[in-house]
Motif scaffolding. Structure first.
Motif, short mmCIF file in Angstrom:
data_model
loop_
_atom_site.label_atom_id
_atom_site.label_comp_id
_atom_site.label_asym_id
_atom_site.label_seq_id
_atom_site.Cartn_x
_atom_site.Cartn_y
_atom_site.Cartn_z
N GLY A 105 0.80 -1.21 0.00
CA GLY A 105 0.00 0.00 0.00
C GLY A 105 0.83 1.26 0.00
O GLY A 105 2.06 1.22 -0.06
N LEU A 106 0.11 2.37 0.07
CA LEU A 106 0.71 3.70 0.12
C LEU A 106 0.16 4.45 1.33
O LEU A 106 -1.00 4.29 1.68
CB LEU A 106 0.37 4.50 -1.14
N GLY A 107 0.99 5.28 1.91
CA GLY A 107 0.58 6.14 3.02
C GLY A 107 1.03 7.57 2.78
O GLY A 107 2.07 7.80 2.16
N TYR A 108 0.25 8.50 3.29
CA TYR A 108 0.59 9.92 3.17
C TYR A 108 0.34 10.59 4.52
O TYR A 108 -0.74 10.45 5.09
CB TYR A 108 -0.26 10.60 2.08
N THR A 109 1.33 11.30 5.03
CA THR A 109 1.20 12.00 6.31
C THR A 109 0.47 13.31 6.09
O THR A 109 0.99 14.22 5.45
CB THR A 109 2.59 12.24 6.94
N LEU A 110 -0.74 13.41 6.63
CA LEU A 110 -1.57 14.60 6.49
C LEU A 110 -1.17 15.69 7.47
O LEU A 110 -1.24 16.88 7.16
CB LEU A 110 -3.04 14.25 6.72
N TRP A 111 -0.79 15.28 8.68
CA TRP A 111 -0.55 16.23 9.76
C TRP A 111 0.58 15.69 10.63
O TRP A 111 0.61 14.51 10.94
CB TRP A 111 -1.84 16.38 10.57
N ARG A 112 1.51 16.54 10.99
CA ARG A 112 2.67 16.10 11.77
C ARG A 112 2.98 17.11 12.86
O ARG A 112 3.06 18.31 12.61
CB ARG A 112 3.87 15.94 10.84
N THR A 113 3.13 16.62 14.08
CA THR A 113 3.61 17.42 15.21
C THR A 113 4.71 16.61 15.89
O THR A 113 4.98 15.48 15.50
CB THR A 113 2.49 17.71 16.24
N GLU A 114 5.31 17.19 16.92
CA GLU A 114 6.33 16.43 17.66
C GLU A 114 5.71 15.27 18.41
O GLU A 114 6.35 14.26 18.63
CB GLU A 114 7.05 17.35 18.64
N ALA A 115 4.45 15.39 18.81
CA ALA A 115 3.81 14.36 19.62
C ALA A 115 3.12 13.28 18.78
O ALA A 115 3.04 12.13 19.20
CB ALA A 115 2.78 14.99 20.55
N ASP A 117 1.61 11.95 14.55
CA ASP A 117 1.42 12.07 13.12
C ASP A 117 0.06 11.48 12.76
O ASP A 117 -0.40 10.55 13.42
CB ASP A 117 2.49 11.29 12.34
N LEU A 118 -0.55 12.02 11.72
CA LEU A 118 -1.81 11.48 11.20
C LEU A 118 -1.60 11.12 9.75
O LEU A 118 -1.25 11.97 8.93
CB LEU A 118 -2.94 12.51 11.34
N ASP A 119 -1.78 9.83 9.43
CA ASP A 119 -1.55 9.34 8.07
C ASP A 119 -2.86 8.87 7.44
O ASP A 119 -3.72 8.31 8.12
CB ASP A 119 -0.60 8.14 8.07
N LEU A 120 -2.97 9.08 6.15
CA LEU A 120 -4.03 8.51 5.33
C LEU A 120 -3.35 7.39 4.55
O LEU A 120 -2.30 7.60 3.95
CB LEU A 120 -4.60 9.56 4.38
N ARG A 121 -3.94 6.20 4.57
CA ARG A 121 -3.30 5.10 3.88
C ARG A 121 -4.30 4.18 3.22
O ARG A 121 -5.44 4.07 3.65
CB ARG A 121 -2.37 4.31 4.79
N PHE A 144 -3.01 7.03 13.39
CA PHE A 144 -2.34 7.96 14.30
C PHE A 144 -1.07 7.29 14.79
O PHE A 144 -1.12 6.16 15.26
CB PHE A 144 -3.24 8.28 15.50
N ARG A 145 0.05 7.97 14.67
CA ARG A 145 1.33 7.48 15.20
C ARG A 145 1.73 8.39 16.34
O ARG A 145 2.04 9.56 16.12
CB ARG A 145 2.40 7.46 14.11
N VAL A 146 1.73 7.86 17.55
CA VAL A 146 2.11 8.63 18.73
C VAL A 146 3.60 8.43 18.96
O VAL A 146 4.07 7.31 19.16
CB VAL A 146 1.29 8.19 19.96
N VAL A 154 3.66 4.34 18.77
CA VAL A 154 2.43 3.58 18.97
C VAL A 154 1.48 3.94 17.84
O VAL A 154 1.24 5.11 17.58
CB VAL A 154 1.79 3.91 20.34
N ASN A 155 0.94 2.93 17.18
CA ASN A 155 0.03 3.13 16.05
C ASN A 155 -1.40 2.80 16.46
O ASN A 155 -1.66 1.73 17.01
CB ASN A 155 0.41 2.22 14.88
N ILE A 156 -2.31 3.72 16.16
CA ILE A 156 -3.73 3.51 16.39
C ILE A 156 -4.43 3.88 15.09
O ILE A 156 -4.25 4.99 14.59
CB ILE A 156 -4.26 4.38 17.54
N GLY A 157 -5.22 2.97 14.56
CA GLY A 157 -5.85 3.23 13.27
C GLY A 157 -7.32 2.88 13.26
O GLY A 157 -7.80 2.08 14.06
N VAL A 158 -8.02 3.50 12.33
CA VAL A 158 -9.43 3.21 12.09
C VAL A 158 -9.65 3.33 10.59
O VAL A 158 -9.03 4.16 9.93
CB VAL A 158 -10.36 4.14 12.90
N GLY A 159 -10.50 2.46 10.04
CA GLY A 159 -10.71 2.52 8.61
C GLY A 159 -11.84 1.63 8.15
O GLY A 159 -12.61 1.08 8.95
#
Length: 184
Positions: A105-115, A117-121, A144-146, A154-159
């Motif tokens: 697959g492919l993933g794209y980071t939509l939003w990134r902070t130090e704490a 990341d939010l990816d669309l994949r 979500f990558r914490v 730590v990865n938490i996802g929903v889809g």
């Protein structure tokens, strides 16, 4: 039973993430980034467990791993391998199915902070080998990558998952899924 698993999943996520963010220091992440060569900072390695909602008698559970590479700062491609298991219940006849899956697959980071990341994949996988449940699966979701202050995330996802079945007696699956895992 499904509600109990959902409550335990939520509590374990909260119990694990809150202490990690309390001890993580942004300065440590910067020091880590400077110490690791650029090639290895772009490697994506994840170990995940996903569970889906029950649909037409099928309740899926997948254990998998992703190995990929960020070819531009916000986009990455990955190869997925795993094991999809499910409890199929139709006309009160219970049957456990299993299949090895391989895809990518492919993933794209939509939003990134130090704490965080939010990816669309998006991902496509297919059953390989001598599988009980022959299928092709299509996934789309948010991950979500914490950041924990070092290499571990730590990865938490929903889809949403669509599984096109090629096994007699098991219909097409459409449902929501949640993912919990770790990335390096």
């Amino acid at each position: 039973m499904k509600k109990l698993l959902l409550v335990l999943f939520t509590l374990s996520v909260i119990a694990f993430i809150v202490p990690l963010r309390a001890v993580a220091q942004p300065a440590g992440d910067v020091a880590y980034q400077k110490a690791v060569p650029a090639f290895w900072r772009n490697v994506v390695l994840e170990l995940d467990a996903s569970i889906g909602t029950k649909h037409d008698g099928m309740a899926p559970l997948e254990l998998g791993a992703n190995l990929g590479y960020r070819f531009i700062p916000r986009m990455y491609a990955f190869v997925h391998g795993g094991n999809l298991m499910g409890l199929y219940d139709k006309d009160h006849g219970r049957r456990y199915t299993k299949s090895a899956v391989l895809g990518g697959g492919l993933g794209y980071t939509l939003w990134r902070t130090e704490a965080m990341d939010l990816d669309l994949r998006g991902m496509v996988t297919a059953a390989v080998g001598d599988a009980d449940y022959k299928h092709v699966a299509y996934d789309a979701g948010l991950r979500f990558r914490v950041n924990t202050g070092g290499a571990l995330k730590v990865n938490i996802g929903v889809g949403f998952r669509h599984v096109s079945s090629r096994t007699a007696g098991i219909g097409t699956y459409n449902g929501l899924f949640g993912t919990l895992g770790f990335g390096f």
